[in-house]
Design a protein around this motif. Structure first.
Motif, PDB file in Angstrom:
ATOM      1  N   LEU A   8       0.917  -1.214  -0.067  1.00  0.00           N
ATOM      2  CA  LEU A   8       0.018   0.046  -0.035  1.00  0.00           C
ATOM      3  C   LEU A   8       0.692   1.186  -0.066  1.00  0.00           C
ATOM      4  O   LEU A   8       1.694   1.307   1.041  1.00  0.00           O
ATOM      5  N   GLU A  40     -14.737  -1.809   5.925  1.00  0.00           N
ATOM      6  CA  GLU A  40     -14.432  -2.983   5.673  1.00  0.00           C
ATOM      7  C   GLU A  40     -15.076  -3.571   3.995  1.00  0.00           C
ATOM      8  O   GLU A  40     -14.318  -4.413   3.371  1.00  0.00           O
ATOM      9  N   LEU A  43     -12.802  -1.412   1.569  1.00  0.00           N
ATOM     10  CA  LEU A  43     -11.494  -2.063   1.577  1.00  0.00           C
ATOM     11  C   LEU A  43     -11.320  -3.373   1.931  1.00  0.00           C
ATOM     12  O   LEU A  43     -11.047  -3.920   2.930  1.00  0.00           O
ATOM     13  N   VAL A  46      -9.843  -6.243   4.746  1.00  0.00           N
ATOM     14  CA  VAL A  46      -9.273  -5.487   6.199  1.00  0.00           C
ATOM     15  C   VAL A  46     -10.328  -5.762   7.099  1.00  0.00           C
ATOM     16  O   VAL A  46     -11.668  -6.021   6.950  1.00  0.00           O
ATOM     17  N   GLN A  65      -5.187  -3.129  10.145  1.00  0.00           N
ATOM     18  CA  GLN A  65      -3.915  -3.722   9.622  1.00  0.00           C
ATOM     19  C   GLN A  65      -4.099  -4.051   8.306  1.00  0.00           C
ATOM     20  O   GLN A  65      -4.980  -4.585   7.822  1.00  0.00           O
ATOM     21  N   SER A  66      -2.895  -3.851   7.889  1.00  0.00           N
ATOM     22  CA  SER A  66      -2.578  -4.137   6.276  1.00  0.00           C
ATOM     23  C   SER A  66      -1.253  -5.060   6.342  1.00  0.00           C
ATOM     24  O   SER A  66      -0.280  -4.953   7.206  1.00  0.00           O
ATOM     25  N   GLU A  67      -0.778  -5.486   5.143  1.00  0.00           N
ATOM     26  CA  GLU A  67       0.580  -6.175   5.011  1.00  0.00           C
ATOM     27  C   GLU A  67       1.395  -5.039   5.256  1.00  0.00           C
ATOM     28  O   GLU A  67       2.677  -5.327   5.514  1.00  0.00           O
ATOM     29  N   GLN A  71      -2.715   0.945   9.412  1.00  0.00           N
ATOM     30  CA  GLN A  71      -3.184   1.942   8.535  1.00  0.00           C
ATOM     31  C   GLN A  71      -4.236   2.768   9.115  1.00  0.00           C
ATOM     32  O   GLN A  71      -5.204   2.262   9.953  1.00  0.00           O
TER      33      GLN A  71
END
Length: 256
Positions: A8, A40, A43, A46, A65-67, A71
Motif C-alpha cells: 500500500l 471493510e 477496503l 481488512v 492492519q494491512s500487509e 493504517q
C-alpha cells in the motif's frame, strides 16, 4: 533512494471538499458499526480494529492492519464518506495523523533483542536509539553520518539488508569483524562503502533481524525506535533528532 516495501502506497490527501460537506451535517453520535461495515466493504479484506473521534467534530479515525502494518483512514459519523491522508492542525502545524501513528506503533524498547544489534556508543551513551538500517540506503547513510555528530549516545544497529539482498554478506561480515562498530561505520557511514575484510561465515544474526523486522512490520529504511518506544520512519533532520533524544532522555524512567 529510501527503501519502502512494496504494498500500500501512501494515498494523497484529497478529502477537503468531503470534510467541509461532512462538517455541515454533523450527527449527534457516530454509528461505529456502520463505519466498520463501510470501511471493510470499501477496503475488502481488512478488519477494522478501532473507531474513535478526532479533534474535528463529526470526523472519526478508523484503524486497521494491512500487509504494510497499521493504517488509518477517516470517516464521517455514518460511514457515508471515507477519506485518506494526514490530518493537520492548521493553527499549530501539528500532524495529528503522524502523532497518532507514532503512539499506536510504539513498542516496549526493552523488548527489542538488542543482542542481535551492533552497538555503537559515543560519550556516556545516555541517549539511546535503535534503528533498522541498510548500508546501501542513501537516507540511512546520511543518518549515520549525522549520528556521528551526536555525542553521549548509544545506537543499536539492526542490520537490515533489503535494498541489495545480494550484498547481505557485507552485513554478515560486519558481525564477523573484530570491531563490529568500526566495521559497520566503515561500511555504512563512510563516503564510499568499505566492505569488511572478515569472512561472512561466522554465526550472525542477519537472518533473525530480517525476520524481526518483518514481525515489527518494518517497511522502510531507516526505521528508528526511541527509548520511549516511539517509532519513526525515514530520515530526520539532525536538530530535530537531537531535540527528540534530549526530550526522551529527560523523561523519568518507567517503574516496573
Amino acid at each position: 533512494m529510501q527503501w519502502v516495501e512494496p504494498g500500500l502506497k501512501p494515498l494523497m490527501w484529497k478529502f477537503l471538499p468531503l470534510l467541509a460537506a461532512a462538517t455541515l451535517a454533523l450527527p449527534a453520535l457516530a454509528d461505529e458499526a456502520q463505519i466498520r461495515r463501510a470501511v471493510e466493504a470499501k477496503l475488502s479484506g481488512v478488519k477494522v480494529e478501532g473507531v474513535q473521534p478526532t479533534p474535528v467534530p463529526g470526523i472519526f479515525e478508523v484503524r486497521f492492519q494491512s500487509e504494510d502494518g497499521l493504517q488509518m483512514v477517516y470517516s464521517d459519523a455514518q460511514g457515508g464518506y471515507l477519506f485518506t491522508g494526514n490530518l493537520i492542525d492548521a493553527r499549530s502545524g501539528r500532524d495529528l495523523t503522524e502523532e497518532r501513528l507514532r503512539k499506536l506503533t510504539a513498542i516496549e524498547f526493552s523488548a527489542l533483542p538488542l543482542e542481535l544489534a551492533v552497538k555503537i556508543q559515543r560519550g556516556n551513551g545516555k541517549r539511546v536509539l535503535a534503528m533498522f538500517t541498510d548500508p546501501y540506503c542513501p537516507y540511512c547513510r546520511k543518518l549515520e553520518q549525522a549520528l556521528m555528530q551526536v555525542d553521549d549516545i548509544t545506537v543499536y544497529v539492526f542490520m537490515f539488508p533489503v535494498i541489495r539482498p545480494d550484498a547481505a554478506d557485507h552485513s554478515r561480515a560486519v558481525w564477523c569483524s573484530t570491531d563490529r562498530a568500526r566495521a559497520w561505520l566503515d561500511l555504512a557511514a563512510s563516503d564510499k562503502p568499505k566492505v569488511p575484510t572478515a569472512t561472512a561465515s561466522c554465526a550472525n544474526p542477519v537472518d533473525k533481524v530480517l525476520a524481526l523486522g518483518r514481525s515489527l512490520r518494518v517497511r522502510s529504511t531507516p526505521t528508528l525506535y526511541f527509548a520511549n518506544g516511539e517509532r519513526t520512519e525515514g530520515g530526520i533532520p539532525i536538530g530535530q533528532l537531537r531535540a527528540k533524544l534530549d526530550e526522551i532522555a529527560r523523561q523519568p524512567a518507567k517503574k516496573n
